[in-house]
Design a protein around this motif. Sequence first.
Motif, mmCIF file in Angstrom:
data_model
loop_
_atom_site.group_PDB
_atom_site.id
_atom_site.type_symbol
_atom_site.label_atom_id
_atom_site.label_comp_id
_atom_site.label_asym_id
_atom_site.label_seq_id
_atom_site.Cartn_x
_atom_site.Cartn_y
_atom_site.Cartn_z
ATOM 1 N N ARG A 176 -12.433 -39.488 -0.912
ATOM 2 C CA ARG A 176 -13.747 -39.828 -0.400
ATOM 3 C C ARG A 176 -14.021 -41.433 -0.216
ATOM 4 N NH1 ARG A 176 -18.707 -36.916 -0.964
ATOM 5 N NH2 ARG A 176 -20.553 -38.370 -0.617
ATOM 6 N N TYR A 177 -14.058 -41.924 0.962
ATOM 7 C CA TYR A 177 -14.104 -43.517 1.064
ATOM 8 C C TYR A 177 -15.563 -43.950 1.522
ATOM 9 C CZ TYR A 177 -8.955 -43.207 1.122
ATOM 10 O OH TYR A 177 -7.788 -43.151 0.844
ATOM 11 N N PHE A 178 -16.453 -42.838 1.610
ATOM 12 C CA PHE A 178 -17.901 -43.539 2.191
ATOM 13 C C PHE A 178 -19.114 -42.633 1.182
ATOM 14 C CE2 PHE A 178 -15.094 -43.405 5.635
ATOM 15 C CZ PHE A 178 -15.308 -44.796 6.411
ATOM 16 N N TYR A 179 -19.947 -43.346 1.449
ATOM 17 C CA TYR A 179 -21.010 -42.529 0.230
ATOM 18 C C TYR A 179 -21.893 -41.656 0.897
ATOM 19 C CZ TYR A 179 -19.846 -46.901 -2.366
ATOM 20 O OH TYR A 179 -19.110 -47.672 -3.139
ATOM 21 N N ASN A 180 -21.469 -41.283 2.039
ATOM 22 C CA ASN A 180 -22.286 -39.929 2.578
ATOM 23 C C ASN A 180 -21.268 -38.801 2.968
ATOM 24 O OD1 ASN A 180 -21.322 -40.730 5.253
ATOM 25 N ND2 ASN A 180 -22.732 -42.087 5.295
ATOM 26 N N ASP A 181 -21.789 -37.686 3.542
ATOM 27 C CA ASP A 181 -21.138 -36.491 3.809
ATOM 28 C C ASP A 181 -21.032 -36.597 5.481
ATOM 29 O OD1 ASP A 181 -20.846 -35.913 0.982
ATOM 30 O OD2 ASP A 181 -22.618 -34.843 1.064
ATOM 31 N N GLU A 210 -18.510 -48.834 16.761
ATOM 32 C CA GLU A 210 -19.636 -49.410 15.991
ATOM 33 C C GLU A 210 -20.980 -48.647 16.328
ATOM 34 O OE1 GLU A 210 -18.454 -53.854 14.606
ATOM 35 O OE2 GLU A 210 -19.046 -53.779 16.773
ATOM 36 N N SER A 211 -21.018 -48.198 17.631
ATOM 37 C CA SER A 211 -22.395 -47.622 18.038
ATOM 38 C C SER A 211 -22.522 -46.138 17.940
ATOM 39 C CB SER A 211 -22.371 -47.872 19.508
ATOM 40 O OG SER A 211 -21.413 -46.988 20.265
ATOM 41 N N LEU A 212 -21.344 -45.460 16.858
ATOM 42 C CA LEU A 212 -21.371 -44.184 16.576
ATOM 43 C C LEU A 212 -22.462 -43.922 15.703
ATOM 44 C CD1 LEU A 212 -17.685 -43.071 16.431
ATOM 45 C CD2 LEU A 212 -19.156 -42.441 18.170
ATOM 46 N N THR A 213 -23.149 -42.871 15.883
ATOM 47 C CA THR A 213 -23.955 -42.399 14.752
ATOM 48 C C THR A 213 -23.508 -40.903 14.312
ATOM 49 O OG1 THR A 213 -25.329 -41.175 16.312
ATOM 50 C CG2 THR A 213 -25.996 -43.641 15.729
ATOM 51 N N GLY A 214 -23.820 -40.707 12.816
ATOM 52 C CA GLY A 214 -23.427 -39.409 12.366
ATOM 53 C C GLY A 214 -21.902 -39.474 11.917
ATOM 54 N N TRP A 215 -21.131 -40.572 12.078
ATOM 55 C CA TRP A 215 -19.667 -40.492 11.838
ATOM 56 C C TRP A 215 -19.444 -41.525 10.853
ATOM 57 C CZ3 TRP A 215 -15.892 -37.019 13.283
ATOM 58 C CH2 TRP A 215 -16.199 -35.978 14.109
ATOM 59 N N ASN A 216 -18.391 -41.572 9.930
ATOM 60 C CA ASN A 216 -17.771 -42.338 9.289
ATOM 61 C C ASN A 216 -16.582 -42.924 10.108
ATOM 62 O OD1 ASN A 216 -19.624 -42.987 7.215
ATOM 63 N ND2 ASN A 216 -19.064 -40.984 6.292
ATOM 64 N N SER A 256 -7.383 -37.460 4.752
ATOM 65 C CA SER A 256 -8.854 -37.525 4.327
ATOM 66 C C SER A 256 -9.893 -37.695 5.492
ATOM 67 C CB SER A 256 -9.105 -38.849 3.656
ATOM 68 O OG SER A 256 -8.454 -38.829 2.679
ATOM 69 N N ALA A 257 -9.320 -37.568 6.869
ATOM 70 C CA ALA A 257 -10.132 -37.621 8.030
ATOM 71 C C ALA A 257 -10.268 -36.315 8.487
ATOM 72 C CB ALA A 257 -9.331 -38.657 9.061
ATOM 73 N N ASP A 258 -11.284 -36.082 9.430
ATOM 74 C CA ASP A 258 -11.602 -34.859 10.189
ATOM 75 C C ASP A 258 -11.200 -35.112 11.591
ATOM 76 O OD1 ASP A 258 -13.339 -33.553 7.760
ATOM 77 O OD2 ASP A 258 -14.332 -35.402 8.131
#
Length: 361
Positions: A176-181, A210-216, A256-258
Amino acid sequence: MPTDIAFLAIAEAQQLYHWLPAALELARRPGVRVSVLSPSDQLLALVASYDPQGILRPVRLRRPPSRPDSLFRQPSRLATLLLNYATIARFPTLVTTEISSAWLRRVPGFTSHLILIKHGAGDREGGYKKRHADFDLTLVAGEKDRRRMIDRGLCTPEAIAVGGYAKFELKAPRQRYFYNDDPVLLYNPHFDPALSSWVNHGPAILASLESLTGWNVIIAPHTKLARAAAPIVSHAPHIRVDMGSRHSIDMSYTMSADVYLGDVSSQVYEFLLHPRPCIFLNLDHRDGAGDAFAHWRLGQVIDSADALPQALARATGLQPGFVAAQEAAMQESINLSLVPASQRQADLILNFAQTSHPAKS
């Protein structure tokens, strides 16, 4: 007398994962002594981290003048080979993952056997060079590479064998590399300037990411691109940039990527160890024909960075239509036998070392 086998660790750290499992497997076998030859203390330390019992014998080669020691910057391979020729040539069997070692053939009196474990399982033509023909035995990951090497006249059928992809045995676990799901997108551009999506279109791609939303997003370029290009910098909180670390070479990110976003990197086949959505960037509007782009059949291909959000929105729904092609491509590219690749490679190397005829002159 033990069977002496040496592994040449003169390339950058990403290649280590392709030969180390076989080296460890050989070192566990009775009557076999395995040495690891490298001009890099950092590389030898990385090897040791996977060898807690110390069954491999490290041999520190003399280091030609170069930049400070680094996992991702090694001194000239040719200079290393020439400076350490006497040490290297005393081993009857040499195993490597890079083709610069074929220059040893040009030294009068060189008699060691050269075995190549061809690293990667990609499709671009840059993976096939004339020097491939100078090895006594070549081990490849799957039938695809075996066929292509023979078709290009780089190996006879007797001098090449499928040994699998031993790097999978050292793969890092999902992390897990980010603080959200939010789902994770891995962007993995290749280094070849003629084919890389980043070299000519970096600013547009970064703006889209950088403009993506809902994605890490993890941006992890091939280490050769990371070494040659200006550092990629982003302050977007959903973006992690890795310009060269252990995570970028031990499959941490591909596990770790989707969703995978790339161009021609062979890491797509590491990602597809578990079939998942892939998106390929064709920003230079190539026709996509030929072997170099064979993997573009395994996911969506987009010709504009602006098309990325829509492609991501479609990815999950379209994935069932790509699974069969992804599994077939993996079967061709990487032979996933029940027998671990390290054992198959070790069997092939040891059999060759113990039964082969004198090396080619």
